[in-house]
Design a protein around this motif. Structure first.
Motif, PDB file in Angstrom:
ATOM      1  N   LEU A  24       0.856  -1.173   0.052  1.00  0.00           N
ATOM      2  CA  LEU A  24       0.005  -0.075  -0.075  1.00  0.00           C
ATOM      3  C   LEU A  24       0.678   1.384  -0.029  1.00  0.00           C
ATOM      4  O   LEU A  24       0.236   2.411  -0.073  1.00  0.00           O
ATOM      5  CB  LEU A  24      -1.007   0.049   1.255  1.00  0.00           C
ATOM      6  N   TRP A  25       2.104   0.931   0.020  1.00  0.00           N
ATOM      7  CA  TRP A  25       3.395   2.352  -0.151  1.00  0.00           C
ATOM      8  C   TRP A  25       2.876   2.928  -1.359  1.00  0.00           C
ATOM      9  O   TRP A  25       2.859   2.406  -2.522  1.00  0.00           O
ATOM     10  CB  TRP A  25       4.484   1.903   0.163  1.00  0.00           C
ATOM     11  N   PRO A  26       2.586   4.284  -1.384  1.00  0.00           N
ATOM     12  CA  PRO A  26       2.153   5.170  -2.585  1.00  0.00           C
ATOM     13  C   PRO A  26       3.241   5.227  -3.518  1.00  0.00           C
ATOM     14  O   PRO A  26       3.024   5.156  -4.778  1.00  0.00           O
ATOM     15  CB  PRO A  26       2.094   6.689  -1.947  1.00  0.00           C
ATOM     16  N   SER A  27       4.378   5.074  -3.310  1.00  0.00           N
ATOM     17  CA  SER A  27       5.443   5.001  -4.372  1.00  0.00           C
ATOM     18  C   SER A  27       5.573   3.839  -5.086  1.00  0.00           C
ATOM     19  O   SER A  27       6.341   3.714  -6.196  1.00  0.00           O
ATOM     20  CB  SER A  27       7.172   5.523  -3.618  1.00  0.00           C
ATOM     21  N   ASN A  28       5.028   2.684  -4.643  1.00  0.00           N
ATOM     22  CA  ASN A  28       4.854   1.354  -5.297  1.00  0.00           C
ATOM     23  C   ASN A  28       3.696   1.261  -6.156  1.00  0.00           C
ATOM     24  O   ASN A  28       3.687   0.331  -6.840  1.00  0.00           O
ATOM     25  CB  ASN A  28       4.998   0.233  -4.390  1.00  0.00           C
ATOM     26  N   GLY A  29       2.867   2.177  -6.252  1.00  0.00           N
ATOM     27  CA  GLY A  29       1.536   2.030  -6.963  1.00  0.00           C
ATOM     28  C   GLY A  29       1.860   2.032  -8.461  1.00  0.00           C
ATOM     29  O   GLY A  29       1.525   1.214  -9.070  1.00  0.00           O
ATOM     30  N   LYS A  30       2.800   2.901  -8.696  1.00  0.00           N
ATOM     31  CA  LYS A  30       3.044   2.925 -10.374  1.00  0.00           C
ATOM     32  C   LYS A  30       3.796   1.618 -10.858  1.00  0.00           C
ATOM     33  O   LYS A  30       3.366   1.070 -11.886  1.00  0.00           O
ATOM     34  CB  LYS A  30       4.137   3.989 -10.562  1.00  0.00           C
ATOM     35  N   ARG A  31       4.740   1.077 -10.174  1.00  0.00           N
ATOM     36  CA  ARG A  31       5.103  -0.156 -10.252  1.00  0.00           C
ATOM     37  C   ARG A  31       4.425  -1.296 -10.300  1.00  0.00           C
ATOM     38  O   ARG A  31       4.345  -2.171 -11.055  1.00  0.00           O
ATOM     39  CB  ARG A  31       6.297  -0.637  -9.074  1.00  0.00           C
ATOM     40  N   PHE A  32       3.177  -1.366  -9.491  1.00  0.00           N
ATOM     41  CA  PHE A  32       2.483  -2.484  -9.497  1.00  0.00           C
ATOM     42  C   PHE A  32       1.325  -2.226 -10.559  1.00  0.00           C
ATOM     43  O   PHE A  32       1.077  -3.141 -11.252  1.00  0.00           O
ATOM     44  CB  PHE A  32       1.563  -2.439  -8.050  1.00  0.00           C
ATOM     45  N   ASP A  33       1.019  -0.963 -10.758  1.00  0.00           N
ATOM     46  CA  ASP A  33       0.187  -0.841 -12.235  1.00  0.00           C
ATOM     47  C   ASP A  33       0.809  -1.235 -13.414  1.00  0.00           C
ATOM     48  O   ASP A  33       0.259  -1.595 -14.248  1.00  0.00           O
ATOM     49  CB  ASP A  33      -0.176   0.783 -12.070  1.00  0.00           C
ATOM     50  N   ARG A  34       2.066  -0.772 -13.520  1.00  0.00           N
ATOM     51  CA  ARG A  34       2.816  -1.162 -14.786  1.00  0.00           C
ATOM     52  C   ARG A  34       3.108  -2.684 -15.066  1.00  0.00           C
ATOM     53  O   ARG A  34       3.018  -3.247 -15.918  1.00  0.00           O
ATOM     54  CB  ARG A  34       4.350  -0.733 -14.825  1.00  0.00           C
ATOM     55  N   ALA A  35       3.107  -3.285 -13.788  1.00  0.00           N
ATOM     56  CA  ALA A  35       3.146  -4.926 -13.697  1.00  0.00           C
ATOM     57  C   ALA A  35       1.763  -5.540 -14.239  1.00  0.00           C
ATOM     58  O   ALA A  35       1.825  -6.449 -14.986  1.00  0.00           O
ATOM     59  CB  ALA A  35       3.875  -5.331 -12.480  1.00  0.00           C
ATOM     60  N   ALA A  36       0.710  -4.849 -13.736  1.00  0.00           N
ATOM     61  CA  ALA A  36      -0.494  -5.668 -13.957  1.00  0.00           C
ATOM     62  C   ALA A  36      -0.775  -5.299 -15.485  1.00  0.00           C
ATOM     63  O   ALA A  36      -1.560  -6.125 -16.152  1.00  0.00           O
ATOM     64  CB  ALA A  36      -1.665  -4.757 -13.052  1.00  0.00           C
ATOM     65  N   LYS A  37      -0.533  -4.191 -16.060  1.00  0.00           N
ATOM     66  CA  LYS A  37      -0.950  -3.948 -17.150  1.00  0.00           C
ATOM     67  C   LYS A  37       0.073  -4.490 -18.344  1.00  0.00           C
ATOM     68  O   LYS A  37      -0.184  -4.678 -19.506  1.00  0.00           O
ATOM     69  CB  LYS A  37      -0.850  -2.407 -17.579  1.00  0.00           C
ATOM     70  N   SER A  38       1.245  -4.748 -18.071  1.00  0.00           N
ATOM     71  CA  SER A  38       2.210  -5.430 -18.822  1.00  0.00           C
ATOM     72  C   SER A  38       1.698  -6.770 -19.292  1.00  0.00           C
ATOM     73  O   SER A  38       2.024  -7.369 -20.444  1.00  0.00           O
ATOM     74  CB  SER A  38       3.741  -5.507 -18.301  1.00  0.00           C
ATOM     75  N   VAL A  39       1.043  -7.490 -18.620  1.00  0.00           N
ATOM     76  CA  VAL A  39       0.526  -8.813 -18.773  1.00  0.00           C
ATOM     77  C   VAL A  39      -0.564  -8.721 -19.774  1.00  0.00           C
ATOM     78  O   VAL A  39      -0.346  -9.285 -20.623  1.00  0.00           O
ATOM     79  CB  VAL A  39      -0.129  -9.562 -17.509  1.00  0.00           C
ATOM     80  N   LEU A  40      -1.373  -7.716 -19.750  1.00  0.00           N
ATOM     81  CA  LEU A  40      -2.449  -7.345 -20.661  1.00  0.00           C
ATOM     82  C   LEU A  40      -1.932  -6.972 -21.920  1.00  0.00           C
ATOM     83  O   LEU A  40      -2.435  -7.454 -23.198  1.00  0.00           O
ATOM     84  CB  LEU A  40      -3.589  -6.432 -20.205  1.00  0.00           C
ATOM     85  N   ASP A  41      -0.688  -6.312 -22.118  1.00  0.00           N
ATOM     86  CA  ASP A  41      -0.240  -5.975 -23.286  1.00  0.00           C
ATOM     87  C   ASP A  41       0.320  -6.932 -24.106  1.00  0.00           C
ATOM     88  O   ASP A  41       0.424  -6.767 -25.402  1.00  0.00           O
ATOM     89  CB  ASP A  41       0.745  -5.039 -23.037  1.00  0.00           C
ATOM     90  N   ASP A  42       0.713  -7.831 -23.573  1.00  0.00           N
ATOM     91  CA  ASP A  42       1.090  -9.143 -24.462  1.00  0.00           C
ATOM     92  C   ASP A  42       0.360  -9.892 -25.056  1.00  0.00           C
ATOM     93  O   ASP A  42       0.773 -10.715 -26.007  1.00  0.00           O
ATOM     94  CB  ASP A  42       2.172  -9.958 -23.305  1.00  0.00           C
ATOM     95  N   GLU A  43      -1.076  -9.935 -24.626  1.00  0.00           N
ATOM     96  CA  GLU A  43      -2.055 -10.759 -25.225  1.00  0.00           C
ATOM     97  C   GLU A  43      -2.719 -10.214 -26.529  1.00  0.00           C
ATOM     98  O   GLU A  43      -2.935  -8.796 -26.829  1.00  0.00           O
ATOM     99  CB  GLU A  43      -3.004 -10.854 -24.416  1.00  0.00           C
ATOM    100  N   GLU A  44      -2.578 -11.018 -27.371  1.00  0.00           N
ATOM    101  CA  GLU A  44      -3.200 -10.488 -28.916  1.00  0.00           C
ATOM    102  C   GLU A  44      -4.882 -10.891 -29.000  1.00  0.00           C
ATOM    103  O   GLU A  44      -5.370 -10.199 -29.995  1.00  0.00           O
ATOM    104  CB  GLU A  44      -2.480 -11.373 -29.869  1.00  0.00           C
ATOM    105  N   GLY A  45      -5.190 -11.648 -28.225  1.00  0.00           N
ATOM    106  CA  GLY A  45      -6.885 -11.651 -28.187  1.00  0.00           C
ATOM    107  C   GLY A  45      -7.001 -13.137 -27.587  1.00  0.00           C
ATOM    108  O   GLY A  45      -6.236 -13.806 -27.066  1.00  0.00           O
TER     109      GLY A  45
END
Length: 56
Positions: free
Chosen positions: A32-53
């Motif tokens: 929950l530390w505020p400075s880690n939010g960007k890192r966790f958001d980037r990691a969550a979105k990187s999984v979705l970016d690799d999918e083609e469908g």
């Protein structure tokens, strides 16, 4: 002073409980530390970016 089995078990259970509570608290603070939010958001979105469908 002689340490019998029941005393050692009671100490281990009590110490283990406090150890677990401290480690869970530290993990929660890290997540929950505020400075880690960007890192966790980037990691969550990187999984979705690799999918083609959907899988076919």
């Amino acid at each position: 002073m002689e340490i019998d089995h029941y005393t050692l078990v009671a100490f281990a259970k009590t110490f283990g409980l406090f150890y677990l509570m401290v480690m869970a608290g530290l993990a929660t603070l890290y997540a929950l530390w505020p400075s880690n939010g960007k890192r966790f958001d980037r990691a969550a979105k990187s999984v979705l970016d690799d999918e083609e469908g959907p899988c076919r």
